[in-house]
Motif scaffolding. Structure first.
Motif, PDB file in Angstrom:
ATOM      1  N   PRO A 107       0.818  -1.226   0.000  1.00 12.96           N
ATOM      2  CA  PRO A 107       0.000   0.000   0.000  1.00 12.96           C
ATOM      3  C   PRO A 107       0.849   1.272   0.000  1.00 12.96           C
ATOM      4  O   PRO A 107       0.409   2.318  -0.463  1.00 12.96           O
ATOM      5  CB  PRO A 107      -0.826  -0.113   1.287  1.00 12.96           C
ATOM      6  CG  PRO A 107      -0.118  -1.137   2.131  1.00 12.96           C
ATOM      7  CD  PRO A 107       0.570  -2.061   1.190  1.00 12.96           C
ATOM      8  N   CYS A 108       2.079   1.179   0.555  1.00 11.58           N
ATOM      9  CA  CYS A 108       2.959   2.353   0.563  1.00 11.58           C
ATOM     10  C   CYS A 108       3.193   2.864  -0.852  1.00 11.58           C
ATOM     11  O   CYS A 108       3.258   4.067  -1.103  1.00 11.58           O
ATOM     12  CB  CYS A 108       4.336   2.011   1.145  1.00 11.58           C
ATOM     13  SG  CYS A 108       4.302   1.479   2.851  1.00 11.58           S
ATOM     14  N   THR A 109       3.355   1.922  -1.785  1.00 11.10           N
ATOM     15  CA  THR A 109       3.727   2.291  -3.142  1.00 11.10           C
ATOM     16  C   THR A 109       2.640   3.131  -3.801  1.00 11.10           C
ATOM     17  O   THR A 109       2.926   4.129  -4.466  1.00 11.10           O
ATOM     18  CB  THR A 109       4.004   1.031  -3.995  1.00 11.10           C
ATOM     19  OG1 THR A 109       4.975   0.247  -3.327  1.00 11.10           O
ATOM     20  CG2 THR A 109       4.505   1.417  -5.372  1.00 11.10           C
ATOM     21  N   GLU A 110       1.379   2.730  -3.622  1.00 10.27           N
ATOM     22  CA  GLU A 110       0.275   3.490  -4.222  1.00 10.27           C
ATOM     23  C   GLU A 110       0.257   4.918  -3.690  1.00 10.27           C
ATOM     24  O   GLU A 110       0.070   5.875  -4.437  1.00 10.27           O
ATOM     25  CB  GLU A 110      -1.052   2.796  -3.940  1.00 10.27           C
ATOM     26  CG  GLU A 110      -2.217   3.452  -4.666  1.00 10.27           C
ATOM     27  CD  GLU A 110      -3.517   2.679  -4.496  1.00 10.27           C
ATOM     28  OE1 GLU A 110      -4.494   3.296  -4.035  1.00 10.27           O
ATOM     29  OE2 GLU A 110      -3.543   1.468  -4.800  1.00 10.27           O
ATOM     30  N   GLU A 111       0.462   5.044  -2.374  1.00  8.24           N
ATOM     31  CA  GLU A 111       0.466   6.377  -1.761  1.00  8.24           C
ATOM     32  C   GLU A 111       1.634   7.206  -2.289  1.00  8.24           C
ATOM     33  O   GLU A 111       1.492   8.378  -2.637  1.00  8.24           O
ATOM     34  CB  GLU A 111       0.556   6.231  -0.237  1.00  8.24           C
ATOM     35  CG  GLU A 111       0.169   7.506   0.500  1.00  8.24           C
ATOM     36  CD  GLU A 111       0.238   7.322   2.013  1.00  8.24           C
ATOM     37  OE1 GLU A 111       0.683   8.263   2.667  1.00  8.24           O
ATOM     38  OE2 GLU A 111      -0.134   6.250   2.502  1.00  8.24           O
ATOM     39  N   MET A 112       2.814   6.556  -2.352  1.00  3.69           N
ATOM     40  CA  MET A 112       3.993   7.252  -2.841  1.00  3.69           C
ATOM     41  C   MET A 112       3.858   7.614  -4.321  1.00  3.69           C
ATOM     42  O   MET A 112       4.268   8.694  -4.744  1.00  3.69           O
ATOM     43  CB  MET A 112       5.234   6.380  -2.643  1.00  3.69           C
ATOM     44  CG  MET A 112       5.755   6.410  -1.223  1.00  3.69           C
ATOM     45  SD  MET A 112       6.373   8.044  -0.775  1.00  3.69           S
ATOM     46  CE  MET A 112       7.703   8.214  -1.944  1.00  3.69           C
ATOM     47  N   ALA A 113       3.256   6.726  -5.098  1.00  2.00           N
ATOM     48  CA  ALA A 113       3.099   6.983  -6.531  1.00  2.00           C
ATOM     49  C   ALA A 113       2.192   8.189  -6.759  1.00  2.00           C
ATOM     50  O   ALA A 113       2.473   9.039  -7.606  1.00  2.00           O
ATOM     51  CB  ALA A 113       2.515   5.751  -7.222  1.00  2.00           C
ATOM     52  N   SER A 114       1.107   8.268  -5.981  1.00  2.00           N
ATOM     53  CA  SER A 114       0.194   9.409  -6.093  1.00  2.00           C
ATOM     54  C   SER A 114       0.895  10.692  -5.695  1.00  2.00           C
ATOM     55  O   SER A 114       0.768  11.734  -6.355  1.00  2.00           O
ATOM     56  CB  SER A 114      -1.039   9.180  -5.214  1.00  2.00           C
ATOM     57  OG  SER A 114      -1.759   8.064  -5.670  1.00  2.00           O
ATOM     58  N   PHE A 115       1.648  10.615  -4.599  1.00  4.80           N
ATOM     59  CA  PHE A 115       2.339  11.822  -4.161  1.00  4.80           C
ATOM     60  C   PHE A 115       3.457  12.206  -5.127  1.00  4.80           C
ATOM     61  O   PHE A 115       3.754  13.388  -5.313  1.00  4.80           O
ATOM     62  CB  PHE A 115       2.891  11.652  -2.742  1.00  4.80           C
ATOM     63  CG  PHE A 115       3.427  12.945  -2.185  1.00  4.80           C
ATOM     64  CD1 PHE A 115       2.632  14.081  -2.156  1.00  4.80           C
ATOM     65  CD2 PHE A 115       4.720  13.041  -1.699  1.00  4.80           C
ATOM     66  CE1 PHE A 115       3.117  15.287  -1.652  1.00  4.80           C
ATOM     67  CE2 PHE A 115       5.203  14.237  -1.195  1.00  4.80           C
ATOM     68  CZ  PHE A 115       4.398  15.354  -1.170  1.00  4.80           C
TER      69      PHE A 115
END
Length: 589
Positions: A107-115
């Motif tokens: 889930p970290c990756t999705e958040e980081m990708a959006s940011f």
């Protein structure tokens, strides 16, 4: 103009997107080129604006200056993973790449990708305002800050389970500078507003407290709290909604106790769904009510349409009227308007503030172009005024009548009238584009001036004599009337009350404003002066004092609800000298 970034954060379902859209429409209507960016997988910007938007910058129909984009989290994540894995493919075998790919599936990756997409927009300079819905969490920002060597981390993790939440660090080595610049902007409250939206409920309050504290630890301050979804007071009429209304008010009180130094805006429910440009405009009228009061006061200070601007400062003694008059006069003169600063203060404090000798003759202030000052000598003006009336009376009336008039002229009203007559003389000059007056005439003075006869005839009338109005008297009355009409003209005249945030000055200013209102003059500006700066309130004593001031500031906003509000902080030195006045003026206006 440098781009301003506004991040909206908060628990799901609290109204972040509604507040982001309301804000976007507000700034677009102000003529600001505005972009709203969301990572909401439900793509609800398309729903609320009733048009297709998608994973590209799209102009919003039916309004100028507004654009939107819905970042597709899946697309963004795939793009992010591709960029993360590409450089590793040259360094590691297939097994290591597989481990890295697994780590990039959390889930970290999705958040980081959006940011990461947000960060691309933070380098954008084609918009005045960029609004982000939703803001990055403290967890994301911590990952961005980690000085981890990715290749070393992969090697070490492959020896263990290979499952960590460090996948997003993959890009830090080559993108560290970009991330550092973004974090720096997030920490700079001049460039970025970080706004939390919450509902007046326990879970929402607790989540907001936790998230704002987490961000504060990372150096990011919450600049505003919007508490959304209140039942309107007038609708809480049955037991069910009255109970819910009371519950909401209790959480509002708790939020105010918790977020002492953060501005709180409350938003009531509407009787229909909040979607569409017109509804967002309606919402914006409530959301930006307090903001619009404290901003865009240019129209109250600078002349418009070639008309001269008269600015009156009034208020209880010692609240800072003279300082505000001097700050304003220096500001208008600095902007190129030929300005006259006037005072009736017998101590001539404007001279002390300007550090210049000010007399009853118009004096040019050498340190700044376009600025002139004059002191109305109250005693001298009163004597001249009395002598003018009595000299005329002695030619017409007997000694007893003249003595009665002399007694009548010994009242405080005479001083006020004499000072105002001097102002009338200056007000009829065409030399100046701005006249700043310290102190304003009272409603009592203006009532006297509005009586259908000349002031000298009023005295004569009280003395028991006939009060026929001569042609000369009629001309004088007409001159007074022209000035009073000018005072009532909001385009030409601004009435401002100065007060510090305590009970007595607020009540006195409010009473005086109502007295002026009775003669048709509205208070357009309320100045809340001497507010202790947040960063200086570090001891329990000054924290408590600032808390008290903020409570009274809310009262100023409530009482002067039709005026614009200007906050002026307390300074560490006495306000003196043109350079300091210039600096304060730039901050105020």
């Amino acid at each position: 103009m440098e781009t301003k970034f506004i991040f909206f954060s908060g628990k799901g379902g609290v109204g972040k997107t509604s507040m982001a859209c309301t804000t976007g429409v507000y700034y677009a209507d102000q003529g600001k080129r505005t972009l709203i960016v969301t990572t909401d997988p439900a793509a609800n910007l398309s729903d609320v604006f009733d048009q297709n938007i998608g994973h590209k910058t799209t102009e919003i129909d039916g309004i100028k200056n507004l654009f939107a984009m819905e970042i597709d989290p899946d697309k963004a994540t795939e793009e992010y993973k591709e960029r993360s894995l590409a450089p590793m493919k040259e360094l590691f075998d297939e097994e290591m790449i597989k481990i890295a790919n697994e780590q990039l599936s959390g889930p970290c990756t999705e958040e980081m990708a959006s940011f990461d997409k947000f960060i691309d927009f933070m380098d954008e300079d084609s918009f005045d305002i960029i609004i982000f819905d939703t803001a990055p969490t403290g967890h994301t920002i911590r990952l961005l800050e980690l000085p981890v060597d990715w290749s070393k981390h992969i090697e070490e993790s492959s020896k263990g389970s290979g499952q960590t939440c460090m996948g997003p660090v993959a890009l830090i080595q080559e993108s560290k500078q970009k991330y550092d610049a973004a974090i720096e902007k997030l920490r700079n409250s001049n460039k970025t507003d970080f706004i939390f939206v919450m509902q007046p409920e326990q879970t929402s309050l607790q989540e907001t407290i936790r998230s704002s504290n987490e961000l504060k630890e990372l150096g990011i301050n919450t600049t505003k709290l919007i508490i959304n979804g209140f039942i309107p007071k007038e609708e809480a009429i049955n037991h069910f909604f009255k109970s819910r209304y009371d519950m909401q008010q209790s959480y509002l009180a708790k939020a105010k106790e918790t977020f002492i130094d953060i501005p709180i805006v409350t938003m009531e429910l509407f009787d229909s769904e909040l979607k569409g440009i017109e509804m967002f405009r309606k919402s914006g009228q409530k959301l930006f009510k307090s903001k619009s009061n404290s901003e865009s006061i240019d129209c109250l200070i600078y002349p418009r349409k070639g008309k001269r601007k008269n600015i009156f400062f009034s208020g209880k003694g010692g609240v800072g009227k003279t300082s505000m008059a001097c700050i304003t006069a220096v500001e208008t003169a600095s902007k190129g308007y030929k300005t006259l600063l006037m005072t009736t203060d017998p101590a001539a404090h404007i001279g002390n503030v300007l550090e210049k000798n000010v007399t009853d003759e118009i004096t040019r202030i050498d340190e700044i172009d376009n600025l002139y000052a004059v002191k109305i000598d109250q005693k001298k003006a009163t004597e001249e005024y009395k002598n003018m009336i009595l000299s005329e009376a002695r030619e017409k009336f007997d000694k007893i009548t003249v003595m009665a008039m002399e007694e009548e002229l010994d009242s405080p009203c005479t001083e006020e009238m004499a000072a105002f007559q001097k102002f009338v003389e200056y007000a009829n000059l065409e030399d100046f584009e701005v006249i700043v007056f310290d102190t304003a005439p009272t409603g009592h003075t203006l009532r006297l001036l509005e009586l259908p006869m000349d002031w000298s005839k009023q005295i004569q009338f009280k003395a028991g004599e006939s009060a026929d109005i001569s042609e000369a008297d009629e001309k004088q009355r007409e001159k007074f009337q022209r000035v009073i009409e000018m005072l009532k003209d909001e385009e030409r005249t601004t009435f401002a009350f100065v007060m510090y945030p305590e009970k007595t000055p607020i009540i006195e200013a409010f009473r005086a404003s109502k007295e002026l209102e009775a003669v048709g003059i509205k208070t357009q500006l309320a100045v809340a002066n001497l507010i202790i700066p947040k960063e200086q309130a570090v001891t329990p004593f000054f924290k408590n004092r600032r808390r008290m001031q903020l409570k009274y500031f809310d009262e100023i906003v409530e009482r002067f609800d039709k005026a614009k509000i200007l906050q002026v902080p307390m300074y560490d030195n006495e306000i003196k000298g043109v350079e300091m006045l210039k600096r304060i003026g730039r901050n105020c206006f």
